[in-house]
Design a protein around this motif. Structure first.
Motif, PDB file in Angstrom:
ATOM      1  N   GLU A   1      14.480  18.554  34.331  1.00  0.00           N
ATOM      2  CA  GLU A   1      13.580  17.172  34.440  1.00  0.00           C
ATOM      3  C   GLU A   1      12.265  17.707  34.725  1.00  0.00           C
ATOM      4  N   SER A   2      12.072  18.556  35.641  1.00  0.00           N
ATOM      5  CA  SER A   2      10.539  19.002  36.176  1.00  0.00           C
ATOM      6  C   SER A   2       9.616  19.291  34.765  1.00  0.00           C
ATOM      7  N   GLY A   3      10.356  20.053  33.963  1.00  0.00           N
ATOM      8  CA  GLY A   3       9.612  20.593  32.851  1.00  0.00           C
ATOM      9  C   GLY A   3       9.269  19.295  31.778  1.00  0.00           C
ATOM     10  N   VAL A   4      10.310  18.577  31.670  1.00  0.00           N
ATOM     11  CA  VAL A   4       9.779  17.466  30.702  1.00  0.00           C
ATOM     12  C   VAL A   4       8.791  16.301  31.580  1.00  0.00           C
ATOM     13  N   PHE A   5       9.011  16.284  32.713  1.00  0.00           N
ATOM     14  CA  PHE A   5       8.103  15.520  33.406  1.00  0.00           C
ATOM     15  C   PHE A   5       6.718  15.912  33.515  1.00  0.00           C
ATOM     16  N   GLY A   6       6.521  17.203  33.542  1.00  0.00           N
ATOM     17  CA  GLY A   6       5.172  17.738  33.486  1.00  0.00           C
ATOM     18  C   GLY A   6       4.652  17.864  32.016  1.00  0.00           C
ATOM     19  N   PHE A   7       5.304  18.162  31.272  1.00  0.00           N
ATOM     20  CA  PHE A   7       5.065  17.793  29.729  1.00  0.00           C
ATOM     21  C   PHE A   7       4.475  16.329  29.619  1.00  0.00           C
ATOM     22  N   MET A   8       5.430  15.401  30.015  1.00  0.00           N
ATOM     23  CA  MET A   8       4.818  14.222  29.443  1.00  0.00           C
ATOM     24  C   MET A   8       3.666  13.676  30.269  1.00  0.00           C
TER      25      MET A   8
END
Length: 183
Positions: free
Chosen positions: A11-18
């Motif tokens: 989730e951290s990767g998706v969160f950072g990207f978004m």
């Protein structure tokens, strides 16, 4: 908190990207708004160009804060993450307040009073929520993700999180009020 949604992989990767995509879209929106005000101001002279530039710079600072939030995770580097969040939310509140004032100055030629009232209401709600968000967050003695109601500082965490989400949604709704301006 808003950042709690992206503290653990993947989730951290998706969160950072978004968050970075959102910051980029905010930059584009703010720049288009800046250009629109400059163009309208050529014929109406309703606001000083320096005020428009200042508003844009404050908004861009908020976007940089968003980038910091996206890059430095809440649990990994909490102090840097919190500074980024403070810059993002603080600059965002100032930006939407300045844009509300500019909107009133452009009435009735470029905006309706109804839209101005909506923008100002969103700004006031965001400003009101921003202050207790900071106050309650500063009372929390530990950084953690999973809270239970019986824990110390839970009430501060809950109230701060509610205020944080209120401010975040305030930004989204405020940007939505630009739709008619951009048509």
């Amino acid at each position: 908190y808003f950042s709690d949604t992206g503290t653990k992989p993947p989730e951290s990767g998706v969160f950072g990207f978004m968050i970075n995509i959102s910051a980029l879209l905010a930059v584009i929106t703010m720049y288009i708004r800046y250009l629109l005000i400059e163009k309208q101001n050529e014929s109406s002279h309703f606001v000083r160009s320096s005020c428009n530039i200042f508003s844009l710079c404050i908004g861009l600072m908020g976007c940089i804060g968003m980038g910091i939030v996206a890059t430095f995770q809440e649990l990994a580097v909490p102090s840097v993450h919190d500074i980024g969040a403070l810059v993002a939310f603080g600059s965002g509140v100032v930006y939407i307040t300045l844009q509300s004032i500019i909107s009133y100055k452009s009435c009735p030629q470029w905006n309706t009073y109804f839209v101005c009232h909506i923008r100002m209401a969103i700004s006031v709600i965001s400003c009101i929520a921003f202050i207790p968000m900071i106050v309650f967050a500063s009372q929390i003695s530990m950084t953690r993700i999973d809270w239970t109601p019986d824990e110390k500082d839970y009430t501060y965490h809950l109230l701060s999180a509610i205020c944080e989400w209120t401010v975040a949604f305030g930004f989204i709704f405020f940007f939505l009020t630009f739709i008619r301006d951009f048509q």
